[in-house]
Design a protein around this motif. Structure first.
Motif, PDB file in Angstrom:
ATOM      1  N   HIS A  22      68.920 -67.438  37.764  1.00 49.64           N
ATOM      2  CA  HIS A  22      67.810 -67.783  38.631  1.00 49.64           C
ATOM      3  C   HIS A  22      66.583 -67.195  38.836  1.00 49.64           C
ATOM      4  O   HIS A  22      66.605 -65.975  38.423  1.00 49.64           O
ATOM      5  CB  HIS A  22      68.826 -67.458  40.213  1.00 49.64           C
ATOM      6  CG  HIS A  22      70.191 -68.139  40.382  1.00 49.64           C
ATOM      7  ND1 HIS A  22      70.361 -69.630  40.087  1.00 49.64           N
ATOM      8  CD2 HIS A  22      71.266 -67.464  40.179  1.00 49.64           C
ATOM      9  CE1 HIS A  22      71.751 -69.600  40.276  1.00 49.64           C
ATOM     10  NE2 HIS A  22      72.336 -68.470  39.987  1.00 49.64           N
ATOM     11  N   GLY A  23      65.653 -67.596  39.660  1.00 47.23           N
ATOM     12  CA  GLY A  23      64.426 -67.244  39.658  1.00 47.23           C
ATOM     13  C   GLY A  23      63.649 -66.928  38.601  1.00 47.23           C
ATOM     14  O   GLY A  23      62.701 -65.938  38.608  1.00 47.23           O
ATOM     15  N   PHE A  24      63.976 -67.601  37.688  1.00 50.08           N
ATOM     16  CA  PHE A  24      63.046 -67.260  36.358  1.00 50.08           C
ATOM     17  C   PHE A  24      63.006 -68.917  35.395  1.00 50.08           C
ATOM     18  O   PHE A  24      64.078 -69.483  35.462  1.00 50.08           O
ATOM     19  CB  PHE A  24      64.309 -66.568  35.514  1.00 50.08           C
ATOM     20  CG  PHE A  24      63.955 -66.271  34.263  1.00 50.08           C
ATOM     21  CD1 PHE A  24      62.606 -65.704  33.647  1.00 50.08           C
ATOM     22  CD2 PHE A  24      64.676 -67.055  33.327  1.00 50.08           C
ATOM     23  CE1 PHE A  24      62.509 -65.017  32.520  1.00 50.08           C
ATOM     24  CE2 PHE A  24      64.259 -66.605  31.928  1.00 50.08           C
ATOM     25  CZ  PHE A  24      63.413 -66.028  31.260  1.00 50.08           C
ATOM     26  N   ASP A  25      62.012 -69.091  34.803  1.00 51.38           N
ATOM     27  CA  ASP A  25      61.912 -70.141  34.068  1.00 51.38           C
ATOM     28  C   ASP A  25      61.882 -70.035  32.462  1.00 51.38           C
ATOM     29  O   ASP A  25      60.991 -69.415  31.862  1.00 51.38           O
ATOM     30  CB  ASP A  25      60.606 -71.150  34.223  1.00 51.38           C
ATOM     31  CG  ASP A  25      60.582 -72.340  33.603  1.00 51.38           C
ATOM     32  OD1 ASP A  25      61.347 -72.488  32.775  1.00 51.38           O
ATOM     33  OD2 ASP A  25      59.669 -73.047  34.170  1.00 51.38           O
ATOM     34  N   PRO A  26      63.308 -70.199  31.824  1.00 53.38           N
ATOM     35  CA  PRO A  26      63.028 -69.851  30.317  1.00 53.38           C
ATOM     36  C   PRO A  26      62.071 -70.673  29.329  1.00 53.38           C
ATOM     37  O   PRO A  26      61.574 -70.068  28.508  1.00 53.38           O
ATOM     38  CB  PRO A  26      64.567 -70.311  29.893  1.00 53.38           C
ATOM     39  CG  PRO A  26      65.201 -71.320  31.057  1.00 53.38           C
ATOM     40  CD  PRO A  26      64.429 -70.902  32.121  1.00 53.38           C
ATOM     41  N   ILE A  74      58.434 -58.063  27.547  1.00 50.22           N
ATOM     42  CA  ILE A  74      58.430 -57.655  28.979  1.00 50.22           C
ATOM     43  C   ILE A  74      57.535 -58.079  29.724  1.00 50.22           C
ATOM     44  O   ILE A  74      57.752 -58.908  30.834  1.00 50.22           O
ATOM     45  CB  ILE A  74      58.362 -56.186  29.143  1.00 50.22           C
ATOM     46  CG1 ILE A  74      59.579 -55.403  28.186  1.00 50.22           C
ATOM     47  CG2 ILE A  74      58.310 -55.604  30.402  1.00 50.22           C
ATOM     48  CD1 ILE A  74      59.305 -53.949  27.887  1.00 50.22           C
ATOM     49  N   GLU A  75      56.092 -58.515  29.185  1.00 48.31           N
ATOM     50  CA  GLU A  75      55.128 -59.153  29.922  1.00 48.31           C
ATOM     51  C   GLU A  75      55.371 -60.394  30.184  1.00 48.31           C
ATOM     52  O   GLU A  75      55.064 -61.032  31.055  1.00 48.31           O
ATOM     53  CB  GLU A  75      53.935 -58.904  28.973  1.00 48.31           C
ATOM     54  CG  GLU A  75      52.473 -58.970  29.744  1.00 48.31           C
ATOM     55  CD  GLU A  75      51.218 -58.883  28.580  1.00 48.31           C
ATOM     56  OE1 GLU A  75      51.193 -57.690  28.055  1.00 48.31           O
ATOM     57  OE2 GLU A  75      50.723 -59.916  28.227  1.00 48.31           O
ATOM     58  N   ALA A  95      55.765 -62.549  33.878  1.00 44.07           N
ATOM     59  CA  ALA A  95      55.119 -63.769  33.929  1.00 44.07           C
ATOM     60  C   ALA A  95      55.879 -65.198  34.251  1.00 44.07           C
ATOM     61  O   ALA A  95      55.612 -65.829  34.774  1.00 44.07           O
ATOM     62  CB  ALA A  95      54.092 -64.208  32.772  1.00 44.07           C
ATOM     63  N   ALA A  96      56.893 -64.960  33.382  1.00 43.35           N
ATOM     64  CA  ALA A  96      57.723 -66.114  33.649  1.00 43.35           C
ATOM     65  C   ALA A  96      58.648 -66.187  35.035  1.00 43.35           C
ATOM     66  O   ALA A  96      59.298 -67.092  35.435  1.00 43.35           O
ATOM     67  CB  ALA A  96      59.060 -66.392  32.433  1.00 43.35           C
ATOM     68  N   GLN A  97      58.615 -64.947  35.688  1.00 49.00           N
ATOM     69  CA  GLN A  97      59.082 -64.781  36.830  1.00 49.00           C
ATOM     70  C   GLN A  97      58.144 -64.886  37.873  1.00 49.00           C
ATOM     71  O   GLN A  97      58.355 -65.213  39.285  1.00 49.00           O
ATOM     72  CB  GLN A  97      59.643 -63.449  37.225  1.00 49.00           C
ATOM     73  CG  GLN A  97      61.165 -63.083  36.447  1.00 49.00           C
ATOM     74  CD  GLN A  97      61.572 -61.755  36.725  1.00 49.00           C
ATOM     75  OE1 GLN A  97      60.826 -60.785  36.676  1.00 49.00           O
ATOM     76  NE2 GLN A  97      62.829 -61.425  37.204  1.00 49.00           N
ATOM     77  N   GLY A  98      56.788 -65.231  37.628  1.00 53.05           N
ATOM     78  CA  GLY A  98      55.772 -65.298  38.283  1.00 53.05           C
ATOM     79  C   GLY A  98      55.343 -64.210  39.229  1.00 53.05           C
ATOM     80  O   GLY A  98      54.733 -64.351  40.313  1.00 53.05           O
ATOM     81  N   ASP A 127      47.848 -64.468  34.919  1.00 47.82           N
ATOM     82  CA  ASP A 127      48.820 -64.462  33.912  1.00 47.82           C
ATOM     83  C   ASP A 127      49.704 -65.859  33.541  1.00 47.82           C
ATOM     84  O   ASP A 127      49.993 -66.236  32.318  1.00 47.82           O
ATOM     85  CB  ASP A 127      49.639 -63.270  33.755  1.00 47.82           C
ATOM     86  CG  ASP A 127      50.311 -62.825  32.631  1.00 47.82           C
ATOM     87  OD1 ASP A 127      51.279 -62.208  32.530  1.00 47.82           O
ATOM     88  OD2 ASP A 127      49.769 -63.247  31.501  1.00 47.82           O
ATOM     89  N   GLN A 128      49.806 -66.396  34.703  1.00 48.73           N
ATOM     90  CA  GLN A 128      50.588 -67.707  34.690  1.00 48.73           C
ATOM     91  C   GLN A 128      49.695 -68.696  34.005  1.00 48.73           C
ATOM     92  O   GLN A 128      50.272 -69.629  33.071  1.00 48.73           O
ATOM     93  CB  GLN A 128      50.758 -68.273  36.081  1.00 48.73           C
ATOM     94  CG  GLN A 128      51.839 -67.437  36.895  1.00 48.73           C
ATOM     95  CD  GLN A 128      53.072 -67.947  36.363  1.00 48.73           C
ATOM     96  OE1 GLN A 128      53.314 -68.612  35.456  1.00 48.73           O
ATOM     97  NE2 GLN A 128      54.288 -67.301  36.993  1.00 48.73           N
TER      98      GLN A 128
END
Ligand SMILES: Cc1ncc(COP(=O)(O)O)c(C=O)c1O
Length: 368
Positions: free
Chosen positions: A296-300, A343-344, A348-351, A357-358
């Protein structure tokens, strides 16, 4: 990007390119028509491969998949079944040839770290003998196990499973696409990993860096039968010495260096673990690791695009995880850079790190 300004390609060890020595050997190879067994380079390579594995005979094939196909066709008949670990490459990544080409019903059995237990093997054999079952003629093993994260099956584990299979009248095939990684990881001769099986394949085109090719090995009779099946599936070759010449260089120069790949994979894993990722560094035994992703809270998709945008090439995440594969073109410093960029891109994918960065991530997505 890696230190050489090139993308760091972690999709697979199949992206490795032939060495200068391989290309020179290919150019110089003494050639003939292999259908007539006239290609001296193929003959010498097959003998060298068989000797290295401690088996009677070996045969060059185009790919690991073809090696698996002809090995299994040579040892089974339509209407039978074969027992295989449920996430084995043959089961999930070879386009269903057991049913379409061989008429075989798979009996997938879930293992631990890619290894099925003797008890579940025995149960699968018994089930296949029931009046409604499909009789099993073959056990297929995989070492190292790709989908389990490059995990190694020990010679003792192979001996136990193969012994049980043989006692029950089954033949045993080992998909050893990365068997040299297993051998290097345990610092044990490769022949110990194939001693108890009837056929084994290994790939030239993965960590060993050849442009193509794989080997099927086993007793003289079964390799003869596999050669007939290779013809059936259109895998007969002519001046195949150009492939075998690269294979000879691979066997002589590319095996020991796999240790470096394993060390770099562990380095990448430990940097990711230190950053809080759920990774068991001890379980990174060879050159493959999987990073589990949060549900959750994350976009693969953003992670994937963000990695590509940062010059780290990976396959799209599947089943809640992303696979990272180390090989000859990933240096120690590339492995460290890849960890930092992972990691970076993950954050960024977690916003978590704001809109600039987005935007970069979104740019990466557009390019991809
Ligand atoms: C474990 C395993 N077996 C077989 C293969 C098939 O090899 P090829 O791509 O040469 O057909 C692969 C390829 O990645 C693999 O990982």
């Amino acid at each position: 990007m890696g230190n050489a300004g090139q993308p760091i390609d972690l999709r697979s060890d199949t992206v490795t390119k032939p060495t200068r020595e391989m290309l020179d050997a290919m150019a110089r190879a003494d050639l003939g028509d292999d259908f007539f067994r006239d290609d001296p380079t193929v003959m010498a390579f097959e003998e060298e491969a068989a000797d290295l594995l401690g088996l009677e005979a070996a045969m060059l094939v185009i790919s690991g998949t073809m090696g698996n196909i002809v090995s299994c066709l040579a040892q089974s008949s339509r209407g039978e079944s074969f027992i295989v670990e449920s996430r084995a490459h043959i089961q999930i990544n070879e386009s269903g040839w057991p049913s379409t080409l061989a008429g075989l019903t798979p009996r997938p059995v879930t293992g631990t770290n890619g290894v099925i237990s003797p008890q579940s093997l025995e149960e699968a054999i018994q089930d296949s003998r029931s009046r409604l079952g499909v009789p099993s003629s073959l056990l297929c093993l995989e070492n190292t196990h790709n989908a389990a994260g490059g995990r190694v099956m020990t010679p003792a584990q192979i001996a136990t499973l193969a012994g049980l299979a043989h006692t029950n009248g089954l033949r045993v095939h080992l998909d050893g696409a990365r068997i040299f990684n297993a051998s290097v990881a345990l610092n044990a001769p490769v022949r110990e990993f194939v001693r108890d099986v009837d056929t084994a394949t290994f790939c030239l085109s993965k960590g060993l860096s050849c442009p193509l090719g794989a080997v099927v090995a086993g007793g003289a009779d079964v390799v003869k039968e596999a050669r007939r099946w290779r013809q059936v599936v259109g895998g007969g070759m002519r001046q195949a010495g150009i492939i075998a010449a690269a294979g000879q260089v691979a066997l002589r120069t590319m095996v020991d260096r796999l240790q470096q790949d394993h060390e770099n994979a562990r380095l990448l894993a430990s940097r990711l673990q230190a950053a809080g990722f759920d990774i068991d560094v001890q379980a990174v035994e060879t050159n493959i690791l999987f990073v589990k992703l949060p549900e959750h809270g994350f976009d693969p998709h953003l992670l994937h695009a963000g990695l590509i945008g940062r010059g780290v090439v990976v396959n799209p995440p599947r089943g809640g995880r992303v696979r990272l594969v180390i090989h000859r073109h990933v240096s120690k410093s590339d492995a460290m850079t890849a960890a930092d960029l992972f990691i970076e891109a993950f954050h960024a994918a977690q916003g978590e790190d704001g809109s600039p960065d987005q935007r970069r991530v979104a740019d990466g997505a557009a390019v991809y």
